[in-house]
Design a protein around this motif. Structure first.
Motif, PDB file in Angstrom:
ATOM      1  N   UNK A 296      34.079 -21.290 -34.792  1.00  0.00           N
ATOM      2  CA  UNK A 296      33.805 -21.801 -36.152  1.00  0.00           C
ATOM      3  C   UNK A 296      32.310 -21.812 -36.476  1.00  0.00           C
ATOM      4  N   UNK A 297      31.596 -20.800 -35.997  1.00  0.00           N
ATOM      5  CA  UNK A 297      30.158 -20.734 -36.246  1.00  0.00           C
ATOM      6  C   UNK A 297      29.828 -19.872 -37.460  1.00  0.00           C
ATOM      7  N   UNK A 298      30.677 -18.879 -37.748  1.00  0.00           N
ATOM      8  CA  UNK A 298      30.479 -18.099 -38.971  1.00  0.00           C
ATOM      9  C   UNK A 298      30.946 -18.892 -40.189  1.00  0.00           C
ATOM     10  N   UNK A 299      32.092 -19.564 -40.049  1.00  0.00           N
ATOM     11  CA  UNK A 299      32.667 -20.373 -41.123  1.00  0.00           C
ATOM     12  C   UNK A 299      33.011 -21.747 -40.566  1.00  0.00           C
TER      13      UNK A 299
ATOM     14  N   UNK B  27      30.110 -10.748 -29.613  1.00  0.00           N
ATOM     15  CA  UNK B  27      29.379 -11.820 -30.286  1.00  0.00           C
ATOM     16  C   UNK B  27      30.128 -12.289 -31.535  1.00  0.00           C
ATOM     17  N   UNK B  28      30.601 -11.343 -32.350  1.00  0.00           N
ATOM     18  CA  UNK B  28      31.342 -11.698 -33.572  1.00  0.00           C
ATOM     19  C   UNK B  28      32.590 -12.499 -33.241  1.00  0.00           C
ATOM     20  N   UNK B  29      33.296 -12.079 -32.195  1.00  0.00           N
ATOM     21  CA  UNK B  29      34.499 -12.793 -31.771  1.00  0.00           C
ATOM     22  C   UNK B  29      34.158 -14.233 -31.362  1.00  0.00           C
TER      23      UNK B  29
ATOM     24  N   UNK C  45      23.732 -11.316 -39.133  1.00  0.00           N
ATOM     25  CA  UNK C  45      23.095 -11.840 -37.931  1.00  0.00           C
ATOM     26  C   UNK C  45      23.179 -10.863 -36.764  1.00  0.00           C
ATOM     27  N   UNK C  46      24.261 -10.101 -36.699  1.00  0.00           N
ATOM     28  CA  UNK C  46      24.457  -9.202 -35.551  1.00  0.00           C
ATOM     29  C   UNK C  46      23.422  -8.076 -35.530  1.00  0.00           C
TER      30      UNK C  46
ATOM     31  N   UNK D 124      36.729  -3.775 -37.318  1.00  0.00           N
ATOM     32  CA  UNK D 124      35.691  -3.054 -36.564  1.00  0.00           C
ATOM     33  C   UNK D 124      34.830  -2.237 -37.531  1.00  0.00           C
ATOM     34  N   UNK D 125      35.472  -1.614 -38.520  1.00  0.00           N
ATOM     35  CA  UNK D 125      34.725  -0.855 -39.529  1.00  0.00           C
ATOM     36  C   UNK D 125      33.771  -1.755 -40.296  1.00  0.00           C
TER      37      UNK D 125
END
Length: 727
Positions: A214-217, A206-208, A271-272, A315-316
């Motif tokens: 360009x949805x996070x930034x 999902x993060x990827x 959000x995750x 990942x951390x």
């Protein structure tokens, strides 16, 4: 459920919607009645095969929202009964839907409904206080106006509709997909979501997806973080200059956006937390531990299962956000995620991130690491050790309970010191700081000079060191930079000759420094200027290889104007006042040098003294005159107006002293070698506050300015990055 609501949810095509509306099929109830009678919808006006199939699918999906009684009367199922039959996963979906949509309400509406529900937005509370409450009236909620009533009425109905929709889904995978789709759509205003993202429930996948699209930034932010942060295993870390050039932005704007993005990153990733990734099952990560370690095999498992290419560091970060309710992230983002040219001098520079349980929040692992780093960077003359438990207790704040359970903290703290400092406790649980000093570079040079017994050139000192210690690795630059006055050395002239300070008191014919410093010392003893012959007599005791004329010329070339010159070859000091009987030498009184041979001889004396060609600015007038004279000779050589004998002499000067970029006024390669040796010896950059380091500091300061302006040549860039790599 109305046909209009189904259409607004993008579940019905325009053509099928028009078919239903034209034939007055306005709700699921209408569809049900028609289907019971005709068994299909293909007899409706303008209804083709595709529309028939689509409307049948919609009917089947929502037919559970009505119940059929024997009289064929269709009644909506009671909402409280539907809610009572929801599974745990269905309730989670509805609760997520409510929470996400509450955030979209206006402030007044959100505050009003929050007060009414006592800030409890779970479906059970909605059911008891609103859906099953016959006395509930929206307008009776405190501070709710007409606009808020309209907004909340739509909101409450949307929750009811969503409950019916979720209750009609019996496949858990479908429910999960619906939940993920709705969350992403509502949060990021996008409907183009691949099915594998919706079905995977993977926080990494999902993060990827959010980053790439360009949805996070926004676009610029995404490009900057991808070029500046170590998000991926194959990340190419770019400097601010390269990023600015790529995006056609100023360096300052890139710096600002990068800083803003770091500050926003963790907040945006929260959000995750709405997703349910099974860390133990999917990645073998046990969140019951007090510390979660991300190793290489974990990185491999995460990327393989999520079809990503994330770095261990990123990942951390993702995991720390996902587990933020119970865990904290220990480590420095600037050290681990960002492009960084230099290390910080006043704190520990982290090698890894550590995800540590909040039960240990009163253990200051950052201060512990800073203290160990400071100890290791200090000179340790003798190995020492002490109890690690006692040492660790100093970094536990405001918690007697933690000190009582320090045995359970020991393995966690030990893990950090193992991985950050390669330190290991001994058999008695002591932390050991081993001696880190060996024979210093200057000690080798000191011993070599003592054996040589006379002031010697650097190359001879180096040769003697290697003769005594054949396995010791050194070179002339390293030897030169190690011989500081504070360590007992004195330069003899400017030809890379050094002696020992102690010889000045032990030998009658030895004195360190330059001809100018010796002359200055001599003139300080008198209240009147001295003739150059007297000065030469004193100087020649210590510098027998020079002569009176060379000494006088040397003093005239003094840049700081320490000396004042009088007629009849008398010399004094500028900081002294002398009798008026000594007449100051004026510019017009200087000897007119029209002889080519005299000027050439002056040039040779200058070269012997300064070991460089003359400059044209910010230097004494005599040097400027030599610079101009030499340029005139170059012009005469080009125009063939100089005799072959003189041309050969001038060309010989240029062969021995190649011209250097005048603006920099230094041989950068030689200075870089000196700087690199200094850094290797002292493990730091030169200081502006130390007289013996100031010139080297000024050199690197100027080179850094040229680097920032992108004006270094290829060779200088190579050396600059070599210096940067030390830090």
């Amino acid at each position: 459920m109305t046909i209009d609501e189904i259409y607004r949810n993008d579940e019905l095509s325009v053509r099928s919607y028009n078919v239903c509306k034209y034939n007055e099929l306005n709700s699921v109830n209408d569809l049900h009645q028609y289907f019971l009678k005709h068994k299909s919808f293909n007899k409706l006006r303008n209804c083709g095969r595709r529309s028939n199939d689509e409307i049948i699918e919609i009917y089947k999906k929502y037919k559970y929202s009505v119940e059929i009684v024997e009289s064929n009367e269709i009644k909506p199922l009671k909402l409280e009964n539907v809610i009572g039959e929801l599974s745990r996963v269905q309730r989670e979906v509805v609760n997520s839907f409510i929470l996400v949509n509450v955030g979209a309400l206006s402030v007044r509406s959100k505050n009003g409904i929050a007060r009414y529900l006592d800030d409890n937005f779970k479906i059970n509370n909605w059911c008891s206080k609103i859906f099953m409450n016959d006395n509930f009236i929206l307008r009776n909620i405190e501070n709710i106006g007409a606009k808020s009533i309209e907004e909340l009425d739509f909101f409450i109905n949307s929750i009811k509709d969503f409950i019916y929709e979720v209750s009609s889904l019996k496949d858990e995978k479908q429910i999960l997909t619906l939940k993920n789709k709705y969350l992403i759509q509502k949060t990021f205003s996008t409907s183009d979501i691949p099915s594998e993202i919706l079905e995977a429930d993977s926080i990494f996948q999902l993060t990827d997806f959010l980053l790439i699209n360009n949805l996070l930034f926004n676009y610029n932010q995404t490009k900057i973080v991808q070029m500046s942060f170590k998000f991926y295993l194959d990340s190419q870390m770019h400097s601010i200059e390269n990023v600015a050039l790529e995006l056609d932005l100023s360096r300052e704007r890139v710096r600002q956006i990068r800083k803003e993005s770091v500050n926003e990153l963790f907040q945006k990733l929260t959000f995750i937390k709405n997703f349910n990734d099974d860390l133990l099952k999917n990645y073998s990560l046990d969140v019951s531990e007090k510390i979660i370690r991300i190793k290489d095999d974990t990185v491999e498992r995460v990327n393989l299962r999520s079809n990503t290419n994330f770095s261990k560091e990123f990942i951390s970060c993702i995991l720390s956000v996902y587990l933020n309710d119970e865990f904290d992230l220990v480590g420095n983002i600037e050290d681990l995620l960002q492009t960084k040219l230099f290390t910080s001098r006043n704190r520990h520079n982290w090698n890894n991130f550590y995800i540590i349980h909040k039960d240990l929040k009163n253990v200051d692992f950052v201060s512990l690491s800073n203290d160990i780093s400071s100890r290791l960077n200090d000179r340790i003359e003798e190995t020492y050790s002490f109890s690690f438990k006692s040492y660790l207790s100093k970094f536990i704040t405001d918690s007697e309970e933690l000190i009582e359970h320090i045995d359970s903290l020991l393995p966690i703290a030990e893990t950090i010191i193992n991985e950050e400092f390669n330190l290991y406790l001994d058999i008695d649980d002591n932390i050991v700081f081993k001696k880190n000093t060996s024979k210093q570079a200057y000690e080798y040079a000191f011993e070599a000079l003592e054996i040589l017994g006379v002031a010697s050139k650097v190359e001879d000192i180096k040769a003697k060191i290697l003769e005594i210690y054949p396995h010791y690795e050194t070179d002339e630059a390293k030897v030169r930079v190690s011989m500081k006055r504070k360590d007992g050395f004195v330069p003899v002239g400017r030809a890379s000759v050094f002696g020992l300070k102690k010889w000045e008191s032990e030998l009658n014919d030895f004195k360190g420094g330059t001809i100018r410093s010796i002359t200055n010392e001599f003139l300080e003893k008198f209240d009147e200027p001295k003739h150059i012959s007297e000065i030469a007599e004193y100087v020649l005791k210590f510098r027998p290889d020079t002569n009176e004329k060379s000494i006088y010329y040397n003093l005239r070339m003094e840049e700081s104007s320490s000396f004042i010159f009088f007629k009849k070859s008398y010399v004094g000091l500028n900081n002294k006042e002398y009798s008026e009987e000594f007449e100051v030498l004026q510019e017009s009184d200087k000897r007119d040098r029209n002889s080519w041979e005299d000027r050439y001889q002056d040039l040779l004396e200058f070269l012997d003294l300064e070991n460089r060609l003359p400059f044209s600015a910010n230097v004494p007038d005599e040097e400027i005159g030599l610079y101009r004279w030499l340029n005139v000779q170059k012009g005469k050589i080009k125009s063939k107006k100089l005799s072959s004998e003189k041309e050969q002499l001038v060309n010989g000067v240029f062969e021995k002293f190649p011209q250097i970029n005048g603006r920099r006024r230094i041989n950068s390669e030689e200075k870089y070698n000196e700087l690199l040796n200094f850094i290797e010896l002292h493990k730091r950059l030169p200081s502006a506050n130390r007289e013996d380091e100031y010139k080297l500091y000024q050199f690197f300061y100027n080179q850094r300015k040229l680097h920032n302006m992108n004006e270094l040549d290829k060779n200088e860039k190579k050396y600059f990055m070599k210096v940067a790599s030390f830090f």
